[in-house]
Design a protein around this motif. Sequence first.
Motif, PDB file in Angstrom:
ATOM      1  N   VAL A  14       0.831  -1.209   0.000  1.00  0.00           N
ATOM      2  CA  VAL A  14       0.000   0.000   0.000  1.00  0.00           C
ATOM      3  C   VAL A  14       0.866   1.260   0.000  1.00  0.00           C
ATOM      4  O   VAL A  14       0.545   2.244  -0.668  1.00  0.00           O
ATOM      5  CB  VAL A  14      -0.975  -0.015   1.200  1.00  0.00           C
ATOM      6  CG1 VAL A  14      -1.675   1.320   1.366  1.00  0.00           C
ATOM      7  CG2 VAL A  14      -1.997  -1.125   1.020  1.00  0.00           C
ATOM      8  N   SER A  15       1.991   1.234   0.703  1.00  0.00           N
ATOM      9  CA  SER A  15       2.847   2.420   0.777  1.00  0.00           C
ATOM     10  C   SER A  15       3.475   2.770  -0.568  1.00  0.00           C
ATOM     11  O   SER A  15       3.888   3.899  -0.781  1.00  0.00           O
ATOM     12  CB  SER A  15       3.943   2.225   1.820  1.00  0.00           C
ATOM     13  OG  SER A  15       4.938   1.346   1.339  1.00  0.00           O
ATOM     14  N   THR A  16       3.539   1.818  -1.469  1.00  0.00           N
ATOM     15  CA  THR A  16       4.127   2.077  -2.786  1.00  0.00           C
ATOM     16  C   THR A  16       3.063   2.347  -3.841  1.00  0.00           C
ATOM     17  O   THR A  16       3.359   2.361  -5.025  1.00  0.00           O
ATOM     18  CB  THR A  16       5.011   0.905  -3.238  1.00  0.00           C
ATOM     19  OG1 THR A  16       4.215  -0.273  -3.289  1.00  0.00           O
ATOM     20  CG2 THR A  16       6.181   0.717  -2.312  1.00  0.00           C
ATOM     21  N   GLY A  17       1.824   2.528  -3.408  1.00  0.00           N
ATOM     22  CA  GLY A  17       0.759   2.868  -4.347  1.00  0.00           C
ATOM     23  C   GLY A  17      -0.049   1.692  -4.823  1.00  0.00           C
ATOM     24  O   GLY A  17      -0.894   1.840  -5.699  1.00  0.00           O
ATOM     25  N   SER A  37       6.863  -6.885  -5.625  1.00  0.00           N
ATOM     26  CA  SER A  37       8.210  -7.337  -6.001  1.00  0.00           C
ATOM     27  C   SER A  37       9.145  -6.157  -6.208  1.00  0.00           C
ATOM     28  O   SER A  37      10.288  -6.154  -5.745  1.00  0.00           O
ATOM     29  CB  SER A  37       8.155  -8.169  -7.284  1.00  0.00           C
ATOM     30  OG  SER A  37       7.360  -9.304  -7.101  1.00  0.00           O
ATOM     31  N   GLU A  38       8.655  -5.139  -6.898  1.00  0.00           N
ATOM     32  CA  GLU A  38       9.474  -3.959  -7.161  1.00  0.00           C
ATOM     33  C   GLU A  38       9.754  -3.174  -5.881  1.00  0.00           C
ATOM     34  O   GLU A  38      10.839  -2.637  -5.707  1.00  0.00           O
ATOM     35  CB  GLU A  38       8.795  -3.070  -8.199  1.00  0.00           C
ATOM     36  CG  GLU A  38       8.792  -3.693  -9.585  1.00  0.00           C
ATOM     37  CD  GLU A  38       7.943  -2.925 -10.586  1.00  0.00           C
ATOM     38  OE1 GLU A  38       7.339  -1.897 -10.214  1.00  0.00           O
ATOM     39  OE2 GLU A  38       7.874  -3.375 -11.732  1.00  0.00           O
ATOM     40  N   ALA A  39       8.771  -3.114  -4.980  1.00  0.00           N
ATOM     41  CA  ALA A  39       8.963  -2.402  -3.715  1.00  0.00           C
ATOM     42  C   ALA A  39      10.046  -3.074  -2.881  1.00  0.00           C
ATOM     43  O   ALA A  39      10.902  -2.395  -2.302  1.00  0.00           O
ATOM     44  CB  ALA A  39       7.655  -2.340  -2.932  1.00  0.00           C
ATOM     45  N   ILE A  40      10.035  -4.389  -2.837  1.00  0.00           N
ATOM     46  CA  ILE A  40      11.070  -5.104  -2.093  1.00  0.00           C
ATOM     47  C   ILE A  40      12.430  -4.851  -2.735  1.00  0.00           C
ATOM     48  O   ILE A  40      13.412  -4.590  -2.050  1.00  0.00           O
ATOM     49  CB  ILE A  40      10.761  -6.610  -2.014  1.00  0.00           C
ATOM     50  CG1 ILE A  40       9.600  -6.833  -1.057  1.00  0.00           C
ATOM     51  CG2 ILE A  40      11.984  -7.391  -1.546  1.00  0.00           C
ATOM     52  CD1 ILE A  40       9.190  -8.271  -0.906  1.00  0.00           C
ATOM     53  N   ALA A  41      12.469  -4.892  -4.060  1.00  0.00           N
ATOM     54  CA  ALA A  41      13.746  -4.657  -4.763  1.00  0.00           C
ATOM     55  C   ALA A  41      14.275  -3.254  -4.479  1.00  0.00           C
ATOM     56  O   ALA A  41      15.460  -3.082  -4.191  1.00  0.00           O
ATOM     57  CB  ALA A  41      13.558  -4.858  -6.260  1.00  0.00           C
ATOM     58  N   ARG A  42      13.400  -2.252  -4.532  1.00  0.00           N
ATOM     59  CA  ARG A  42      13.830  -0.865  -4.279  1.00  0.00           C
ATOM     60  C   ARG A  42      14.322  -0.693  -2.846  1.00  0.00           C
ATOM     61  O   ARG A  42      15.342  -0.059  -2.610  1.00  0.00           O
ATOM     62  CB  ARG A  42      12.684   0.110  -4.550  1.00  0.00           C
ATOM     63  CG  ARG A  42      12.529   0.487  -5.996  1.00  0.00           C
ATOM     64  CD  ARG A  42      11.610   1.672  -6.153  1.00  0.00           C
ATOM     65  NE  ARG A  42      10.307   1.482  -5.541  1.00  0.00           N
ATOM     66  CZ  ARG A  42       9.263   0.908  -6.137  1.00  0.00           C
ATOM     67  NH1 ARG A  42       9.377   0.462  -7.358  1.00  0.00           N
ATOM     68  NH2 ARG A  42       8.117   0.792  -5.514  1.00  0.00           N
TER      69      ARG A  42
END
Length: 142
Positions: A14-17, A37-42
Amino acid sequence: SLAAVERRCVDLYVSTGGTSRGTSPMLSEVLASEEFSEAIARQRQGRDGEGRGRTPTDASGVAGGTGLGALLWALRRALHPRCMNLRNVVWHGFIAPPDAQPELAALALALAASVPSPVGGEGALGALGALGSGEGALGSGE
């Protein structure tokens, strides 16, 4: 607990949109999403400099050579409804007391500590994010 793992994943999503049709996204939706997946990677890139220039996941959900793939694999296998679905097994009482081994608690703690804190805050789990920021966390490649 496994509920803490779920909350941590949903907070990050949710924090990443990430959005959902309902008020709160379902865990299966979060685990399958590209945003998660992208949020974890970032978050992992910002923490330890891993994965620069790499795609977060391939078609199987495993990133080559980084701890990211291991973390996503573990989360999806342990919590997704088409896999072990441990959250529901425990939540609905389908696990008998003799089956509740210390290893299950250790797995839940390791998973919760390995999911990065949400963007812009600590989220619902507060200081638990500090546990996953050290070296040796699940998915750190060590």
